[in-house]
Design a protein around this motif. Structure first.
Motif, PDB file in Angstrom:
ATOM      1  N   ALA A  39       0.854  -1.191   0.000  1.00 26.81           N
ATOM      2  CA  ALA A  39       0.000   0.000   0.000  1.00 26.81           C
ATOM      3  C   ALA A  39       0.885   1.234   0.000  1.00 26.81           C
ATOM      4  CB  ALA A  39      -0.921  -0.005   1.225  1.00 26.81           C
ATOM      5  N   ARG A  40       0.262   2.378  -0.240  1.00 24.33           N
ATOM      6  CA  ARG A  40       0.940   3.672  -0.165  1.00 24.33           C
ATOM      7  C   ARG A  40       0.547   4.345   1.150  1.00 24.33           C
ATOM      8  NH1 ARG A  40       4.913   4.083  -4.134  1.00 24.33           N
ATOM      9  NH2 ARG A  40       4.179   2.916  -5.949  1.00 24.33           N
ATOM     10  N   ALA A  72      -8.333   3.679   1.111  1.00 24.40           N
ATOM     11  CA  ALA A  72      -9.101   3.669  -0.129  1.00 24.40           C
ATOM     12  C   ALA A  72      -8.271   3.078  -1.253  1.00 24.40           C
ATOM     13  CB  ALA A  72      -9.546   5.085  -0.510  1.00 24.40           C
ATOM     14  N   GLN A  73      -8.972   2.551  -2.254  1.00 24.83           N
ATOM     15  CA  GLN A  73      -8.369   2.191  -3.526  1.00 24.83           C
ATOM     16  C   GLN A  73      -8.506   3.404  -4.447  1.00 24.83           C
ATOM     17  OE1 GLN A  73      -6.868  -0.625  -4.320  1.00 24.83           O
ATOM     18  NE2 GLN A  73      -7.608  -2.220  -2.935  1.00 24.83           N
ATOM     19  N   ILE A  74      -7.392   3.861  -5.009  1.00 25.03           N
ATOM     20  CA  ILE A  74      -7.398   5.040  -5.872  1.00 25.03           C
ATOM     21  C   ILE A  74      -6.757   4.674  -7.205  1.00 25.03           C
ATOM     22  CG2 ILE A  74      -6.532   7.399  -6.186  1.00 25.03           C
ATOM     23  CD1 ILE A  74      -6.654   7.785  -3.210  1.00 25.03           C
ATOM     24  N   GLY A  75      -7.490   4.921  -8.274  1.00 27.85           N
ATOM     25  CA  GLY A  75      -6.957   4.620  -9.597  1.00 27.85           C
ATOM     26  C   GLY A  75      -8.056   4.188 -10.539  1.00 27.85           C
ATOM     27  N   PHE A  76      -7.685   3.332 -11.503  1.00 32.75           N
ATOM     28  CA  PHE A  76      -8.637   2.889 -12.510  1.00 32.75           C
ATOM     29  C   PHE A  76      -8.707   1.361 -12.494  1.00 32.75           C
ATOM     30  CE2 PHE A  76      -7.112   7.074 -13.844  1.00 32.75           C
ATOM     31  CZ  PHE A  76      -8.315   7.733 -14.014  1.00 32.75           C
ATOM     32  N   PRO A 129      -5.893  -0.136  -9.303  1.00 32.93           N
ATOM     33  CA  PRO A 129      -5.746   0.999  -8.378  1.00 32.93           C
ATOM     34  C   PRO A 129      -4.659   0.756  -7.345  1.00 32.93           C
ATOM     35  CG  PRO A 129      -7.621  -0.324  -7.745  1.00 32.93           C
ATOM     36  CD  PRO A 129      -7.110  -0.916  -9.030  1.00 32.93           C
ATOM     37  N   GLU A 130      -4.255   1.834  -6.705  1.00 37.32           N
ATOM     38  CA  GLU A 130      -3.298   1.791  -5.604  1.00 37.32           C
ATOM     39  C   GLU A 130      -4.067   1.870  -4.279  1.00 37.32           C
ATOM     40  OE1 GLU A 130       0.026   1.633  -5.549  1.00 37.32           O
ATOM     41  OE2 GLU A 130       0.740   2.231  -7.535  1.00 37.32           O
TER      42      GLU A 130
END
Length: 354
Positions: free
Chosen positions: A186-187, A197-201, A204-205
């Motif tokens: 994870a970041r 949260a999952q962030i991206g398309f 996701p990250e």
């Protein structure tokens, strides 16, 4: 004639949206109704625009002349909607680039670390994990004593119904063939706020805040990570990017925001249900109540957050679904998407243009 087609389509989609009422029925019926009323009106407008553009500004249809006014109105609407899509894509790309500058951490068994973990810390983490597992087993034992002996056939049917939801929305869920261990890295967001949260398309990250890692016990952290793994399993960030685009260019239609909030709620309930099959639902509900009290509102189009901001009554629905014996979803049915054919009706007018 084109102007008449446009006005007829606008009137129809307006009436369709006005026909939507407060959600009722089980989760499967709510999914069907929300997607029907959310997607069908914009799709009808899209197909009408494509039909007008294909027919062009010259000629006649059914004895009525066509003109440039309706053609340019449709062309301007299409350009504006594509600009909305480009704007959302750029914002999503910028968010992903920002997230990739955050330090990367390793997650597992409710623990986290950066780089190599010392032997002492590893043993301490293992001790806490075993202690949490012992508490979970005791709670499971007490619950089994309080519950009647399950019927194997009933349990099998219930599992089949839950599995049916994986296939319920074939192209909206985009469920992967296997869940994998998507939450192993994870970041790290160096912030005291509770956020994950999952962030991206499509890929996701996972972003986790320092405050959440410090606040949650290992067993609660594992439950939250499993919930986020469900979002990755269903590709929620990818599909809700496109649904978010539909939301933006159809914001002027009635009930757009209400339907959007309904879809967000059902997305979270689906992830909760997937996670509840792998971790203790009670732990998941406790984690939800702890995290949502200090939630951060992100861009919901490409961000699937555990603490997704919803009204208090919607939060209660999530908790009730986790703790209650809820029949989540019916088996998949291909006829669920038969209404998409209705959106193609404007294209029938193209051959009559001459």
């Amino acid at each position: 004639m084109h102007l008449l087609m446009i006005l007829a389509a606008l009137g129809l989609v307006w009436l369709l949206r006005l026909a939507w009422k407060e959600p009722t029925g089980n989760w499967s019926q709510r999914w069907q109704r929300a997607l029907f009323f959310f997607l069908l009106p914009p799709l009808l407008l899209m197909m009408t625009a494509i039909a007008v553009l294909c027919m062009g500004p010259q000629g006649a249809m059914m004895g009525l002349r066509t003109g440039w006014l309706s053609y340019w109105l449709v062309f301007a609407g299409v350009v504006i909607s594509l600009c909305y899509c480009l704007k959302l894509a750029v914002e999503g790309w910028q968010s992903v680039q920002q997230v990739r500058h955050y330090p990367q951490i390793r997650l597992g068994n409710g623990e986290w670390g950066i780089g190599n973990v010392s032997e002492g810390r590893r043993q301490e983490a293992e001790g806490r994990r075993q202690e949490a597992e012992g508490r979970r087993q005791k709670a499971e034992g007490r619950r089994q004593k309080a519950e009647p002996t399950p019927n194997p056939s009933l349990e099998g049917n219930r599992r089949q119904e839950r599995r049916g939801f994986d296939l319920f929305l074939p192209f909206i869920t985009g469920a992967a063939t296997s869940a994998g261990n998507s939450c192993s890295t994870a970041r790290l967001l160096e912030n005291s706020t509770l956020f994950i949260a999952q962030i991206g398309f499509w890929q996701p990250e996972l972003v986790v805040s320092q405050g959440l890692l410090n606040k949650l016990q290992p067993e609660h952290l594992e439950a939250v990570l499993t919930h986020e793994e469900a979002h990755n399993y269903y590709r929620d960030t990818f599909w809700f990017f496109w649904l978010g685009w539909v939301r933006y260019f159809s914001a002027w239609l009635p009930n757009t925001e209400s339907l959007w909030q309904e879809l967000l709620l059902l997305r979270e309930i689906r992830a909760d249900g997937w996670a509840a099959q792998r971790v203790d639902p009670l732990l998941l509900a406790e984690s939800l109540l702890m995290v949502v009290s200090a939630s951060v509102i992100g861009a919901e189009n490409f961000c699937a957050a555990f603490s997704c901001a919803v009204p208090r009554n919607r939060l209660q629905e999530r908790v009730d679904a986790l703790l209650g014996e809820v029949q989540y979803f019916a088996p998949a049915n291909i006829w669920t998407w038969s209404w998409v054919i209705l959106a193609l009706l404007p294209l029938v007018a193209v051959p009559f243009h001459g």
